[in-house]
Design an enzyme around this catalytic site. Structure first.
Site: not given
Length: 324
Positions: A238, A242, A250
């Site tokens: 992606r 998120h 991260y």
């Protein structure tokens, strides 16, 4: 692959990309309520799978990252945009928002904020199709995080026990929110789990539309013929966090690498122009058409009315007698 099919595939992927990138910009203005999880970068997965599906007899269940699945399943783009803006002209009359877009007329059972919520739903849809005997197929999209949910594992088992016309598509983008799949997926492979449930499992390159399309075609045909379910693991990345606002501490350079060297739209465009199946002007024309569509969708959504107090008592199973 025929020219019209290739153009359809490109238009769907371009529409998803343009829709998501525009939402990325619009969300920053503060005009869109709730959370938004963008699908940009994963377009080949939804498109490659859903091009094998019909509106009337086939159904899909999606995830919190569901815009791409909706567009690939032919849900109206303007109704989707209005829904995300919380307007009455939305596909769910402005009551669902980004994570709950649905259109049963198109076989879109809904995006789902519950991780692993889709697989049980498509077991029901697949059982209904089997009982009707109309050749219908049900597809569940879920992420690497959803692959570890008990609901998903139970659904894989049930689909085999009942020999359901079902396809399970695990979109492994490498992270369940911020938890790396390389750490959280036991055995290192989602597709390998299929053997435990007596069904075929295959891993495909999610940046390659043609690879996804081929694998999905085999799985859908297997389901339609009565041979049972299949698990497909689509490996991709992606492009955004998120959710909108995720600082992505991260992960480091993988998005830049994916955009530069793996992007599904760039790879598709290169392949079909080099083979002379499509021309650059044809693809440019699609880009322009899609850009106009997204502009119109945003403008119409912003101009549409918001739900009123009276709308609270519609689209519910029970009237709660809300005082006026």
């Amino acid at each position: 692959m025929e020219e019209k099919v290739l153009l359809r595939a490109y238009r769907t992927m371009r529409t998803i990309r343009a829709f998501e990138e525009r939402l990325h910009t619009e969300f920053a203005t503060g005009d869109i309520p709730g959370f938004v999880h963008l699908y940009a970068g994963e377009e080949a997965s939804a498109t490659g799978v859903c091009m094998h599906l019909d509106d009337d007899r086939d159904a899909i269940a999606s995830t919190h990252r569901g815009h791409g699945h909706c567009i690939a399943k032919n849900v109206d783009v303007k109704a989707m945009m209005a829904e995300i803006y919380g307007r009455t002209t939305g596909s769910c009359h402005g009551k669902g928002g980004s994570m709950h877009i649905a259109d049963l007329a198109k076989g879109m059972l809904g995006a789902n904020g519950i991780v692993g919520g889709g697989p049980p739903l498509i077991c029901g849809a697949a059982l209904a199709a089997k009982q009707r005997g109309d050749g219908g197929v049900a597809v569940a999209f879920f992420g690497d995080g959803g692959s570890n949910q008990g609901t998903t594992l139970e659904s894989l088992n049930l689909a085999t026990v009942w020999q359901l016309p079902a396809v399970f598509v695990a979109e492994n983008n490498g992270y369940a929110e911020a938890t790396a799949a390389s750490w959280s997926v036991g055995g290192g492979s989602i597709a390998a789990r299929a053997s435990a449930f007596g069904m075929p499992g295959v891993t495909v390159d999610g940046f390659d539309f043609f690879a996804v399309h081929e694998a999905a075609g085999e799985a859908v045909e297997r389901a339609r013929s009565g041979a049972g379910p299949t698990l497909i693991e689509v490996q991709l990345t992606r492009y955004y966090g998120h959710f909108e606002g995720d600082q992505q501490t991260y992960r480091a350079t993988e998005v830049q690498e994916a955009r530069a060297h793996l992007d599904c739209l760039k790879r598709f465009r290169a392949r079909v122009t080099e083979s002379a199946e499509l021309t650059a002007p044809e693809l440019d024309a699609v880009d322009a058409e899609v850009a106009r569509l997204i502009d119109e969708a945003v403008a119409e959504a912003k101009a549409a009315p918001e739900p009123t107090r009276a709308d609270l008592e519609t689209d519910v199973y029970i009237s709660y007698g809300i005082p006026h």
